[in-house]
Design a protein around this motif. Structure first.
Motif, PDB file in Angstrom:
ATOM      1  N   LEU A  61      41.535 -67.949  24.480  1.00 36.17           N
ATOM      2  CA  LEU A  61      40.951 -69.291  24.433  1.00 36.17           C
ATOM      3  C   LEU A  61      39.961 -69.409  23.279  1.00 36.17           C
ATOM      4  O   LEU A  61      40.112 -70.254  22.389  1.00 36.17           O
ATOM      5  N   ASN A  62      38.929 -68.574  23.286  1.00 39.80           N
ATOM      6  CA  ASN A  62      37.886 -68.711  22.265  1.00 39.80           C
ATOM      7  C   ASN A  62      38.389 -68.330  20.880  1.00 39.80           C
ATOM      8  O   ASN A  62      37.999 -68.948  19.883  1.00 39.80           O
ATOM      9  N   GLY A  63      39.234 -67.308  20.810  1.00 40.66           N
ATOM     10  CA  GLY A  63      39.817 -66.946  19.527  1.00 40.66           C
ATOM     11  C   GLY A  63      40.645 -68.091  18.959  1.00 40.66           C
ATOM     12  O   GLY A  63      40.576 -68.403  17.766  1.00 40.66           O
TER      13      GLY A  63
ATOM     14  N   VAL B 203      48.666 -71.425  15.877  1.00 39.86           N
ATOM     15  CA  VAL B 203      47.875 -70.942  17.013  1.00 39.86           C
ATOM     16  C   VAL B 203      48.770 -70.244  18.029  1.00 39.86           C
ATOM     17  O   VAL B 203      48.421 -69.183  18.561  1.00 39.86           O
ATOM     18  N   TRP B 204      49.941 -70.813  18.297  1.00 46.49           N
ATOM     19  CA  TRP B 204      50.855 -70.194  19.258  1.00 46.49           C
ATOM     20  C   TRP B 204      51.306 -68.814  18.769  1.00 46.49           C
ATOM     21  O   TRP B 204      51.301 -67.843  19.531  1.00 46.49           O
TER      22      TRP B 204
ATOM     23  N   CYS C   4      43.188 -62.574  10.260  1.00 46.31           N
ATOM     24  CA  CYS C   4      42.458 -62.461   8.995  1.00 46.31           C
ATOM     25  C   CYS C   4      42.302 -63.827   8.332  1.00 46.31           C
ATOM     26  O   CYS C   4      41.273 -64.122   7.716  1.00 46.31           O
ATOM     27  N   PHE C   5      43.320 -64.674   8.469  1.00 50.26           N
ATOM     28  CA  PHE C   5      43.235 -66.033   7.934  1.00 50.26           C
ATOM     29  C   PHE C   5      42.077 -66.794   8.594  1.00 50.26           C
ATOM     30  O   PHE C   5      41.325 -67.505   7.928  1.00 50.26           O
ATOM     31  N   VAL C   6      41.935 -66.642   9.916  1.00 49.16           N
ATOM     32  CA  VAL C   6      40.850 -67.325  10.636  1.00 49.16           C
ATOM     33  C   VAL C   6      39.490 -66.821  10.154  1.00 49.16           C
ATOM     34  O   VAL C   6      38.575 -67.612   9.894  1.00 49.16           O
TER      35      VAL C   6
ATOM     36  N   SER D  32      38.503 -70.861  17.668  1.00 57.70           N
ATOM     37  CA  SER D  32      38.039 -70.539  16.316  1.00 57.70           C
ATOM     38  C   SER D  32      39.120 -70.840  15.282  1.00 57.70           C
ATOM     39  O   SER D  32      38.833 -71.331  14.187  1.00 57.70           O
ATOM     40  N   ALA D  33      40.371 -70.557  15.646  1.00 56.36           N
ATOM     41  CA  ALA D  33      41.492 -70.793  14.739  1.00 56.36           C
ATOM     42  C   ALA D  33      41.725 -72.284  14.497  1.00 56.36           C
ATOM     43  O   ALA D  33      42.285 -72.671  13.468  1.00 56.36           O
TER      44      ALA D  33
END
Length: 502
Positions: A311-313, A343-344, A416-418, A316-317
Motif C-alpha cells: 500500500l504505502n510503497g 503500479v500493478w 529504483c524508478f520510484v 509512493s509510486a
C-alpha cells in the motif's frame, strides 16, 4: 433549513432533520466516563481510526473507562483545539465510496489539552490513575529515530532541552512528556501506562520502546530500568486512507447532511488495525469492534510488511512521479493507464516475491483491493498528502524492498524508478517547470544535496540517517537509479515511464 452547528445540544435536531445516513453517539460523555486513553497528535488519521474504534466500543459495547483525552504538543495544534472545543469535542467522519456518502458523528474524544498553554496539565493527565494507554500519531519525525544507526537522535536540540533536569516539567518532545509522566507514576506506585504507537511505521512499538528507554537512560537509569521491566509498547499495523479535509468537504457536509462542522474527517469505508496483545495496565476489548489482536510481534510484522511495501510503497509510486507529471489527486494518477500498469507490475513482479505468506491472506486479492481503493474518486486524496515527510517514508516504504532485492538478486527497476522520482521531486519543480512546496523536516539538507548531486544519486545517498551502506556500495543499484535519474531529468516522468512497463 440552515445547517446545524455540531454540538451536544443539537444532536437530536441533527437526527430529526431526517438524514438517514447520519449516526450520532447515544452514549454518555463528559463526567459520566473515564478517560483511559490520552492521545498525542490528534489529526485526521487518529480521528478516522483509533477514535472510531473507541467510539464503536462506547456505542455498541458500553465501554466507559476508555474515552479519549486528546493532546496537542505543537503550536499548530491550536487550530484543532479550537475546532473541537467549539463543538464539545465531537466531529463528523464522512465515509465516501462509489456507493455514496455516509456521515457518522464521533464522540469518543472527551476533552483536549493544548500543551503550549499548560505543559504540567498534560504530564498530570498522563500520570493520572485513570490513564491506562497513551497513544501516539506524531509522524515519523516525532520519534527522533536515526534510520541508519537505529538509535535516538540524542544530539537534537529538542531532545537536549528535554534531557536537562531543569526542564522536566516543561518538555517539548513526546518523549519528554512520556518520561516525566512515567517517572511520576513510578513515584506514586502506579503501573506504567501502555505506550501505543498508531503511526504508520514498521516495528512502531519496538522503535517507541527503544527511543523512550534510550531517553530515560540519559535521565535516570532507575526509571529506565522500571520502564524496561514493566512497560508495554505493542507493535501495530494501521490502515485507513484519510485525505486532508478541504473547504469543499465542509460545504458538502452542510449541504448533504445539514451539519456545520469546523473540521470533519473524510475517509474510505475500509479500516484495519492489527495489534500485538502487549499492554501493561489493561486495555479495552478491541476485538469486539474488528481489531485483529495477535499474540506476538512476528504476527504483526507479517501484516505490516504487506501493508507498508504494497500500500504505502505503491502510494509512493503514485505520489512523487504523479506530482512531477502534473497530477493533483491519487485517483487521477490511477486513471492514467501507464501508471496503473506500472503500479500493478511493481507490486506483482518486484514487491510480492519478497513478502511472507500469511495463512488466510491472498496477496493477489489484497493487491486488487488496493487498486480499487487507489481508484476511489470520491475521497479526492491529494498527492501532497501522500508526498508529505518523504524522508521518513521512502526509507520505510521503498528502500527496504530494494535492499532485499539486492540481497536475493531480484528485480527492482521499478522500485529504483520510484526512488529516483523522489530524488528529483526534492527539487520542488514539476516536469512543466512549475514550482511546488516540498513539505519535509529535512527539506533544506535534502535540497542542498539534490542541487549538489544533480543526476548523481551519491550526494543524497550519503545522508547516513536515511540510507545504509548496503545501498551506497551496490553497483547494480547505483547503475539503475542513476539511469532513472538521468532519464527523468532529460525526458520527464510520462516519457520515461513506458521504459519501466512490460
Amino acid at each position: 433549513m440552515a445547517p446545524l452547528k455540531l454540538k451536544r445540544t443539537t444532536l437530536s435536531q441533527i437526527l430529526a432533520a431526517g438524514k438517514a445516513q447520519v449516526k450520532v453517539p447515544t452514549y454518555q460523555r463528559g463526567g459520566a466516563v473515564k478517560e483511559g486513553i490520552v492521545h498525542v497528535g490528534v489529526g485526521g488519521f487518529h480521528r478516522a481510526h483509533l477514535a472510531v474504534y473507541v467510539d464503536q466500543l462506547m456505542e455498541k459495547h458500553g465501554v466507559r473507562d476508555y474515552a479519549i483525552c486528546g493532546v496537542g504538543l505543537q503550536p499548530f495544534d491550536a487550530v484543532m483545539r479550537d475546532a473541537l472545543g467549539s463543538q464539545d469535542h465531537m466531529y463528523t467522519v464522512i465515509e465516501r465510496s462509489a456507493k455514496g456518502s455516509f456521515a457518522h458523528v464521533v464522540g469518543s474524544i472527551n476533552s483536549y489539552l493544548f500543551a503550549p498553554d499548560d505543559r504540567e496539565a498534560v504530564i498530570a493527565k498522563m500520570a493520572h490513575p485513570d490513564t491506562h494507554i497513551v497513544s501516539l500519531t506524531i509522524t515519523e519525525s516525532g520519534y527522533y529515530y536515526n534510520e541508519n544507526t537505529h538509535e535516538l537522535q540524542s544530539e537534537h536540540p529538542d531532545i537536549q532541552f528535554d534531557l536537562d533536569p531543569a526542564n522536566e516539567q516543561t518538555p517539548r518532545t513526546t518523549f519528554g512528556f512520556l518520561y516525566a509522566a512515567l517517572a511520576r507514576r513510578r513515584q506514586q506506585g502506579l503501573k506504567p501506562f501502555t505506550v501505543m504507537s498508531c503511526d504508520n511505521m514498521q516495528k512502531n512499538g519496538s522503535i517507541t520502546r527503544h527511543m523512550l528507554e534510550s531517553f530515560a537512560r540519559l535521565r535516570s537509569p532507575e526509571v529506565a530500568a522500571w520502564i524496561t521491566e514493566q512497560g508495554a509498547f505493542p507493535n501495530a499495523m494501521v490502515d485507513r486512507i484519510t485525505p486532508q479535509t478541504s473547504a469543499t468537504d465542509k460545504e458538502a457536509l452542510a449541504d448533504n447532511f445539514d451539519i456545520e462542522d469546523a473540521w470533519p474527517v473524510v475517509t474510505e469505508p475500509f479500516m484495519q488495525w492489527v495489534i500485538e496483545d502487549q499492554f501493561s495496565d489493561g486495555r479495552p476489548p478491541f476485538e469486539k469492534v474488528g481489531v485483529q489482536v495477535v499474540k506476538n510481534v512476528h504476527a504483526v510484522e507479517q501484516f505490516e510488511k504487506h501493508k507498508l511495501r504494497l500500500l504505502n510503497g505503491s502510494h509512493s509510486a503514485l505520489g512523487y512521479p504523479g506530482q512531477l507529471a502534473g497530477f493533483k489527486y491519487v485517483h487521477e494518477v490511477m486513471e492514467n493507464p501507464l501508471f496503473r500498469k506500472f503500479v500493478w507490475q511493481m507490486m506483482q513482479e518486484e514487491v510480492k516475491p519478497l513478502l511472507p505468506e500469511i495463512p488466510g491472506v491472498d496477496i493477489d486479492e489484497y493487491c486488487n483491493t488496493l487498486i480499487e481503493r487507489f481508484s476511489n474518486p470520491t475521497i479526492m486524496d491529494q498527492l501532497p498528502r501522500i508526498c508529505l515527510n518523504a524522508s521518513g517514508k521512502i526509507p520505510q516504504f521503498i528502500m527496504p524492498s530494494i535492499a532485499e532485492a539486492i540481497w536475493v538478486s531480484g528485480p527492482f527497476r521499478r522500485l529504483c524508478f520510484v526512488a529516483a522520482a523522489w530524488f528529483h521531486y526534492i527539487n520542488g519543480v514539476d516536469d512543466a517547470g512549475k514550482p511546488f512546496q516540498v513539505d519535509d523536516p529535512m527539506r533544506e539538507e535534502l535540497q542542498a544535496k539534490a542541487r549538489a548531486g544533480g543526476t548523481n544519486p551519491a550526494e543524497i545517498l550519503s545522508i547516513k540517517t536515511l540510507f545504509g551502506d548496503d545501498l551506497r556500495k551496490d553497483k547494480r543499484f547505483l547503475q539503475e537509479i542513476t539511469a532513472a535519474m538521468e532519464q527523468i531529468a532529460q525526458d520527464g516522468i510520462l516519457k520515461t515511464l513506458p521504459k519501466y512497463i512490460d
